[in-house]
Scaffold this motif. Structure first.
Motif, mmCIF file in Angstrom:
data_model
loop_
_atom_site.group_PDB
_atom_site.id
_atom_site.type_symbol
_atom_site.label_atom_id
_atom_site.label_comp_id
_atom_site.label_asym_id
_atom_site.label_seq_id
_atom_site.Cartn_x
_atom_site.Cartn_y
_atom_site.Cartn_z
ATOM 1 N N LYS A 327 0.832 -1.209 0.000
ATOM 2 C CA LYS A 327 0.000 0.000 0.000
ATOM 3 C C LYS A 327 0.866 1.259 0.000
ATOM 4 O O LYS A 327 0.575 2.224 -0.707
ATOM 5 N N THR A 330 2.365 1.943 -3.372
ATOM 6 C CA THR A 330 1.421 2.411 -4.398
ATOM 7 C C THR A 330 0.664 3.658 -3.951
ATOM 8 O O THR A 330 -0.422 3.944 -4.450
ATOM 9 N N ALA A 331 1.241 4.392 -3.008
ATOM 10 C CA ALA A 331 0.640 5.662 -2.593
ATOM 11 C C ALA A 331 0.450 6.553 -3.817
ATOM 12 O O ALA A 331 1.175 6.437 -4.817
ATOM 13 N N LYS A 332 -0.478 7.444 -3.745
ATOM 14 C CA LYS A 332 -0.909 8.238 -4.902
ATOM 15 C C LYS A 332 0.238 8.885 -5.666
ATOM 16 O O LYS A 332 0.276 8.863 -6.896
ATOM 17 N N ASP A 333 1.195 9.459 -4.960
ATOM 18 C CA ASP A 333 2.257 10.216 -5.622
ATOM 19 C C ASP A 333 3.553 9.435 -5.785
ATOM 20 O O ASP A 333 4.572 10.011 -6.197
ATOM 21 N N ASP A 334 3.543 8.133 -5.468
ATOM 22 C CA ASP A 334 4.798 7.402 -5.589
ATOM 23 C C ASP A 334 4.993 6.888 -7.011
ATOM 24 O O ASP A 334 4.082 6.902 -7.842
ATOM 25 N N HIS A 337 3.488 4.179 -10.099
ATOM 26 C CA HIS A 337 2.525 4.532 -11.146
ATOM 27 C C HIS A 337 3.195 5.015 -12.427
ATOM 28 O O HIS A 337 2.507 5.404 -13.377
ATOM 29 N N GLU A 342 -1.366 -0.257 -15.083
ATOM 30 C CA GLU A 342 -1.892 0.073 -13.755
ATOM 31 C C GLU A 342 -1.251 -0.843 -12.713
ATOM 32 O O GLU A 342 -1.079 -2.046 -12.931
ATOM 33 N N THR A 344 -1.607 -1.923 -8.657
ATOM 34 C CA THR A 344 -2.423 -1.883 -7.446
ATOM 35 C C THR A 344 -1.634 -2.452 -6.274
ATOM 36 O O THR A 344 -0.624 -3.149 -6.468
#
Length: 363
Positions: A327, A330-334, A337, A342, A344
């Motif tokens: 988790k 895969t944090a939003k700004d890491d 991505h 994609e 998850t």
């Protein structure tokens, strides 16, 4: 988005080159603050003092507190204000380097970087990785420019513990695979553009140099000597990896490293050691050919980089803890991505466990 390549203004590498430090500092300022560890100061103070005396440059030394945090950055900013410092010098490992670069960013001062180990690709970059005071990843601080000077004395680096050089190889190992992923996804890089063919070529050269020279360099440094292989690996760890990651892009390997920092069991491991395992997990994540995975496993095993969770200090695998790592990765700004598909938490969780199994079978 434009293709952008950035780099330090000057890179100098050579055995005994620290003796010439004043020559490079003198064109940037006349009053220097040098951030260094107490043990590091004992090793190099005489060499630095002699060099500065010849150029009549005043230098103040300050001891690093051990963590690259905003608390430490603010402490050093205060020292700069009190002493009217005009140029900053960071001598040591990655966290000292990132700290002094951050101070330079906030104070608009020129920065000279002198790595005493080749354990990370931090020296050349316009990036500081900030942690909390407890050592947990906080954020990336993108700087206005790369260091003005990077001065690498390979004689000093060859006498550092071999584990540090190997850790640098682990950090450099990710460079090519992350840059390749970013090229496929057309992801933005730390240079605030997309990758160039130059950066991709440097990233590939970094990987090829590790494979051909890494084991020989490890053996030389175990004896405390500087050979041609050591020179090549220091350049790969420092310059090639630095330019490659920054202008080529970073992806899942470093994101998984960041995730691993949430586990106290891993806090004793070096940055590059965690990145090496992250690289293996990224290759699983993208379903890389088995020949490629085996080459990475073989390299890691030969130089002593971790390929299992146990080797990272995780003696008991708890699914809930691995999911927390996934988790965080895969944090939003890491940068997970930046992969060309994609990603998850469930994907990273599966990749970590599969990479661990591959490592167990290989070892």
């Amino acid at each position: 988005m434009a293709k952008i390549m950035i780099a330090p203004s000057k890179y100098i590498q050579g055995n005994g080159e620290l003796a010439n430090i004043a020559q490079y500092v003198s064109i940037l300022g006349e009053k220097a603050l040098c951030l260094i560890s107490e043990s590091g100061l004992k090793r190099v103070k005489d060499t630095i003092d002699k060099s500065f005396e010849e150029k009549s440059i005043a230098v103040e030394y300050d001891s690093f507190n051990g963590e690259c945090s905003i608390t430490e950055v603010n402490r050093i900013i205060k020292i700069c204000d009190e002493n009217q410092v005009t140029v900053l010098i960071g001598i040591g490992g990655g966290k000292i380097i990132d700290t002094i670069k951050a101070v330079g960013y906030y104070k608009n001062l020129p920065v000279v970087i002198v790595p005493t180990i080749a354990a990370t690709d931090a020296p050349c970059s316009a990036l500081s990785v900030l942690y909390t005071d407890d050592g947990v990843f906080d954020k990336y601080l993108f700087l206005k420019q790369n260091p003005n000077v990077v001065l690498v004395d390979t004689g000093i680096i060859a006498k550092a513990p071999v584990r540090l050089l190997v850790s640098g190889m682990g950090d450099a190992l990710a460079t090519y695979f992350e840059a390749r992923a970013c090229e496929k996804s057309n992801a933005g890089t730390c240079a605030f553009g997309t990758t160039t063919i130059t950066a991709q070529a440097l990233a590939r050269l970094c990987y090829d140099t590790l494979i051909t020279e890494g084991y020989k360099a490890k053996l030389a440094v175990e004896e405390g000597v500087c050979t041609k292989s050591v020179e090549k690996i220091v350049e790969a760890n420092t310059l090639l990896s630095g330019l490659g990651f920054e202008s080529g892009g970073i992806a899942a390997a470093h994101a998984i490293h960041n995730g691993l920092t949430v586990l106290p069991q891993c806090h004793h491991m070096y940055h590059g050691e965690k990145v090496a395992f992250g690289t293996l997990a990224q290759l699983v994540l993208e379903n890389a050919p088995m020949e490629e995975i085996e080459e990475v496993l073989d390299f890691c095993n030969s130089v002593g980089l971790p390929v299992t969770l146990k080797q990272l200090g995780i003696d008991e695998i708890k699914p809930e803890e691995i999911m927390e790592v996934a988790k965080a990765a895969t944090a939003k700004d890491d940068t997970a991505h930046n992969m060309p598909f994609e990603v998850t938490p469930e994907d990273v969780y599966a990749a970590i466990l599969t990479a661990n199994k591959l490592g167990q079978e290989y070892v």
